[in-house]
Design an enzyme around this catalytic site. Structure first.
Site, PDB file in Angstrom:
ATOM      1  N   ASN A 248      28.500 -26.833 -18.242  1.00  0.00           N
ATOM      2  CA  ASN A 248      29.128 -25.972 -19.240  1.00  0.00           C
ATOM      3  C   ASN A 248      28.300 -25.854 -20.515  1.00  0.00           C
ATOM      4  OD1 ASN A 248      31.391 -25.596 -17.506  1.00  0.00           O
ATOM      5  ND2 ASN A 248      32.223 -27.570 -18.212  1.00  0.00           N
ATOM      6  N   ARG A 249      27.032 -26.144 -20.399  1.00  0.00           N
ATOM      7  CA  ARG A 249      26.086 -26.043 -21.515  1.00  0.00           C
ATOM      8  C   ARG A 249      26.440 -26.983 -22.672  1.00  0.00           C
ATOM      9  NH1 ARG A 249      23.754 -24.306 -17.768  1.00  0.00           N
ATOM     10  NH2 ARG A 249      22.719 -22.279 -17.595  1.00  0.00           N
TER      11      ARG A 249
END
Length: 271
Positions: A248-249
């Protein structure tokens, strides 16, 4: 060194070489460190858009990976950045998926801020800094002479890690340059003389002719002198960032910052 748990489960990996050097379509447990393709977006469909005129080239907007790695916290880090770099560099060198772990992107800039980047090989590091060698008359050599600040990026993609060093570059002593030059293969020593690095060439044939002339003058058993315009730079770090990819960065970015007096503090950056 690193704490946390690995997300459990099984995902299909993307095409190309995986962390274990295998091809596409492999299944198995998630690796402890490294990128894994997002199962929702692991490949573009046949009717996905392509860039105009790109033919069968994939659309880069559809290319993404999810990283499943363990948490990196300040408590995991060494007291100073070069020791932490040594830990990660050792692991990168032992990872068969990482080709040339000493390859780094060196970025320089002109005094008016126009940047340039290229890949160079790290040849030495210690508490004083990170050393590479080059032609002093090359573009990077000229830019560092006019603006001595540089950035180094180690892109260890298979491990979902990066290290970014920023600092001031200074020329190494001539004795250090000569000592390293003597360790280079014979052909590389000739190449340092043959190539007027970053200059415009009329043709490749001209470059090869220069090399052949030097090879005739300095056969394999001859001592090749060190070019006066060739030598090392040491980047003395002011900041060193350790980047660890996450899903999810929500990546970990821990940066050492040199304080007045030479001590280091660690700060966490938003991904």
């Amino acid at each position: 060194m690193m704490r946390g748990s690995v997300t459990s489960g099984t995902l299909r990996r993307s095409g190309g070489r995986g962390l274990d050097g295998s091809g596409a379509g492999q299944t198995g447990p998630l690796p402890q460190n490294g990128p894994v393709t997002d199962p929702v977006n692991d490949s573009a469909s046949d009717d996905s858009p392509h860039c105009p005129g790109s033919g069968e080239a994939p659309d880069p907007a559809d290319m993404r990976e999810q990283y499943r790695t363990t948490e990196l916290s300040p408590a995991d880090l060494a007291p100073e950045p070069v020791a932490q770099f040594a830990r990660w560099f050792k692991e990168a060198a032992e990872d068969p998926a990482i080709h040339e772990p000493n390859a780094m992107v060196v970025s320089t800039a002109t005094p008016d801020g126009r940047p340039s980047s290229r890949t160079v090989l790290l040849k030495h590091y210690d508490g004083a800094g990170f050393v590479f060698f080059t032609n002093y008359e090359s573009r990077k050599g000229r830019e560092l002479a006019a603006n001595p600040y540089a950035s180094l990026l180690f892109p260890w993609h298979p491990a979902a890690r990066q290290v970014v060093v920023t600092g001031r570059a200074e020329r190494v002593g001539r004795e250090e340059t000569v000592a390293y030059f003597r360790t280079r293969p014979h052909g590389s020593r000739l190449g340092a003389w043959a190539s007027p690095q970053s200059s415009v060439l009329a043709s490749r044939e001209d470059l090869l002719a220069r090399y052949d002339d030097l090879a005739a003058r300095y056969p394999e058993d001859a001592q090749v002198p060190v070019p006066p315009h060739w030598g090392g730079f040491r980047v003395v770090p002011e900041t060193v960032e350790f980047w660890q990819g996450h899903e999810n960065r929500l990546h970990d970015r821990l940066r050492y910052v040199r304080e007045t007096g030479g001590s280091w503090r660690v700060e966490r950056l938003a991904p």
